[in-house]
Scaffold this motif. Structure first.
Motif, PDB file in Angstrom:
ATOM      1  N   ALA A  81      38.977  31.364  33.680  1.00 53.28           N
ATOM      2  CA  ALA A  81      39.881  31.029  34.781  1.00 53.28           C
ATOM      3  C   ALA A  81      41.320  31.409  34.467  1.00 53.28           C
ATOM      4  O   ALA A  81      41.845  31.087  33.394  1.00 53.28           O
ATOM      5  N   ASP A  82      41.957  32.092  35.424  1.00 51.25           N
ATOM      6  CA  ASP A  82      43.378  32.442  35.336  1.00 51.25           C
ATOM      7  C   ASP A  82      43.735  33.219  34.083  1.00 51.25           C
ATOM      8  O   ASP A  82      44.804  33.020  33.506  1.00 51.25           O
TER       9      ASP A  82
ATOM     10  N   LYS B 109      44.081  36.293  34.415  1.00 55.11           N
ATOM     11  CA  LYS B 109      44.928  37.243  35.143  1.00 55.11           C
ATOM     12  C   LYS B 109      44.388  38.665  35.201  1.00 55.11           C
ATOM     13  O   LYS B 109      44.471  39.313  36.235  1.00 55.11           O
TER      14      LYS B 109
ATOM     15  N   ILE C  62      38.126  32.164  38.613  1.00 60.10           N
ATOM     16  CA  ILE C  62      39.318  32.211  39.448  1.00 60.10           C
ATOM     17  C   ILE C  62      40.477  32.942  38.756  1.00 60.10           C
ATOM     18  O   ILE C  62      40.652  32.865  37.541  1.00 60.10           O
ATOM     19  N   GLY C  63      41.266  33.655  39.555  1.00 60.99           N
ATOM     20  CA  GLY C  63      42.537  34.189  39.082  1.00 60.99           C
ATOM     21  C   GLY C  63      42.435  35.349  38.123  1.00 60.99           C
ATOM     22  O   GLY C  63      43.083  35.361  37.086  1.00 60.99           O
ATOM     23  N   ASN C  64      41.633  36.353  38.478  1.00 61.06           N
ATOM     24  CA  ASN C  64      41.531  37.558  37.660  1.00 61.06           C
ATOM     25  C   ASN C  64      41.600  38.785  38.566  1.00 61.06           C
ATOM     26  O   ASN C  64      42.144  38.713  39.673  1.00 61.06           O
ATOM     27  N   ARG C  65      41.036  39.885  38.088  1.00 62.41           N
ATOM     28  CA  ARG C  65      40.996  41.112  38.907  1.00 62.41           C
ATOM     29  C   ARG C  65      39.556  41.584  39.072  1.00 62.41           C
ATOM     30  O   ARG C  65      39.283  42.778  39.081  1.00 62.41           O
TER      31      ARG C  65
ATOM     32  N   ASP D  97      40.834  34.124  44.218  1.00 62.72           N
ATOM     33  CA  ASP D  97      41.957  34.905  43.685  1.00 62.72           C
ATOM     34  C   ASP D  97      41.504  36.072  42.821  1.00 62.72           C
ATOM     35  O   ASP D  97      41.956  36.246  41.685  1.00 62.72           O
ATOM     36  N   ASN D  98      40.590  36.866  43.372  1.00 59.96           N
ATOM     37  CA  ASN D  98      40.159  38.110  42.742  1.00 59.96           C
ATOM     38  C   ASN D  98      40.191  39.208  43.801  1.00 59.96           C
ATOM     39  O   ASN D  98      40.880  39.069  44.825  1.00 59.96           O
TER      40      ASN D  98
ATOM     41  N   ASN E  70      40.899  34.008  48.977  1.00 57.25           N
ATOM     42  CA  ASN E  70      41.788  35.088  48.522  1.00 57.25           C
ATOM     43  C   ASN E  70      41.037  36.205  47.809  1.00 57.25           C
ATOM     44  O   ASN E  70      41.325  36.552  46.671  1.00 57.25           O
ATOM     45  N   ASN E  71      40.057  36.758  48.512  1.00 60.18           N
ATOM     46  CA  ASN E  71      39.349  37.954  48.071  1.00 60.18           C
ATOM     47  C   ASN E  71      39.352  38.964  49.213  1.00 60.18           C
ATOM     48  O   ASN E  71      40.227  38.911  50.085  1.00 60.18           O
TER      49      ASN E  71
END
Length: 274
Positions: free
Chosen positions: A21-22, A24, A46-49, A71-72, A95-96
């Motif tokens: 998670a996160d 980044k 969560i929170g990567n690419r 958040d990817n 947020n994808n």
């Protein structure tokens, strides 16, 4: 942290929790073999690419309680098999770049308490089966391209207290049950195409931390029953076609003119006198 999630992780066949998670900058796809980890209970990336699609047979993870891929840059459709996650309690896909429709039989996720799918490119209607998820307390579908009307059953859900549907293309009338439900605490329907009048169904048990109906096509009066509400924290009825006198009462005492601005012919405190 950079790098990818190696398929080698699928050899850890007793793994119950995978949290990256996160970090980044973890990229690449979710290894499809991850669905063979039959003991997995928490998958939190969560929170990567991370890119690519959600594994098509994600529904094989019968013990999964948390699926957090927010958040990817995950694309493709929500897999149909996701409705087979019988133990799932927390779903966060927000947020994808997901497209397509919400699975029609999402109501099969009977244990789910949070369903967060905001800020994607989802289309189509809200499946009416979602109203049968007894434990669902938080539903966020904001910032998509969803359309159609709100299933009336959403207002009868016994635990639902947070409903965010803002920034979509919904239309039709607002179900009165959504506004009369005493358990509803945060309701954001702003930036849609809702029509008709605001149902006059508020009462002494109405307790809204947020009630945002701004940027729609609502007409008629501000409901007189709003003045009998127990509490209204943030109210926004701006940018509609409302008319008439703003009711008086304690819920309105702290509100500013911006809550009622850009309507057709509203008057009374905190706007100009009638």
């Amino acid at each position: 942290m950079t790098g990818k999630i190696s398929p080698e992780i699928c050899k850890l066949d007793h793994l119950t929790t995978l949290v990256v998670a996160d970090w980044k900058a973890i990229s690449g796809e979710i290894p499809p073999c991850i669905t063979s980890l039959s003991n997995l209970r928490i998958l939190d990336l969560i929170g990567n690419r991370i890119s690519g699609e959600i594994p098509a047979d994600i529904g094989k993870l019968q013990r999964l309680t948390v699926l957090n891929l927010a958040d990817n840059t995950i694309s493709g459709k929500i897999p149909a098999s996701i409705v087979n996650l019988a133990s799932l309690k927390h779903l966060d896909l927000s947020n994808n770049q997901l497209t397509g429709q919400i699975p029609n039989d999402i109501g099969k996720l009977a244990m789910m308490s949070r369903a967060l799918m905001s800020r994607n490119q989802l289309t189509g209607p809200i499946p009416s089966s979602i109203a049968s998820i007894y434990r669902l307390a938080d539903l966020d579908l904001s910032g998509n391209r969803l359309s159609g009307s709100i299933p009336s059953g959403l207002g009868q859900m016994p635990v639902l207290s947070i409903l965010n549907l803002d920034s979509n293309s919904f239309s039709g009338q607002i179900p009165s049950s959504l506004l009369s439900n005493p358990g509803m605490g945060i309701l954001n329907l702003s930036r849609n195409g809702f029509e008709g009048t605001i149902p006059d169904v508020f009462g002494s048990k109405s307790y809204f931390m947020v009630l945002d109906l701004s940027y729609n096509n609502l007409k008629g009066r501000v409901p007189a029953s709003l003045s009998s509400a127990k509490y209204i924290g943030h109210l926004d009825l701006s940018h509609n076609h409302l008319c008439g006198t703003i009711p008086m009462g304690s819920p309105f005492d702290h509100l500013e003119a911006s809550s009622f601005s850009n309507n057709d012919c509203l008057c009374g405190n905190p706007l100009k006198t009638c």
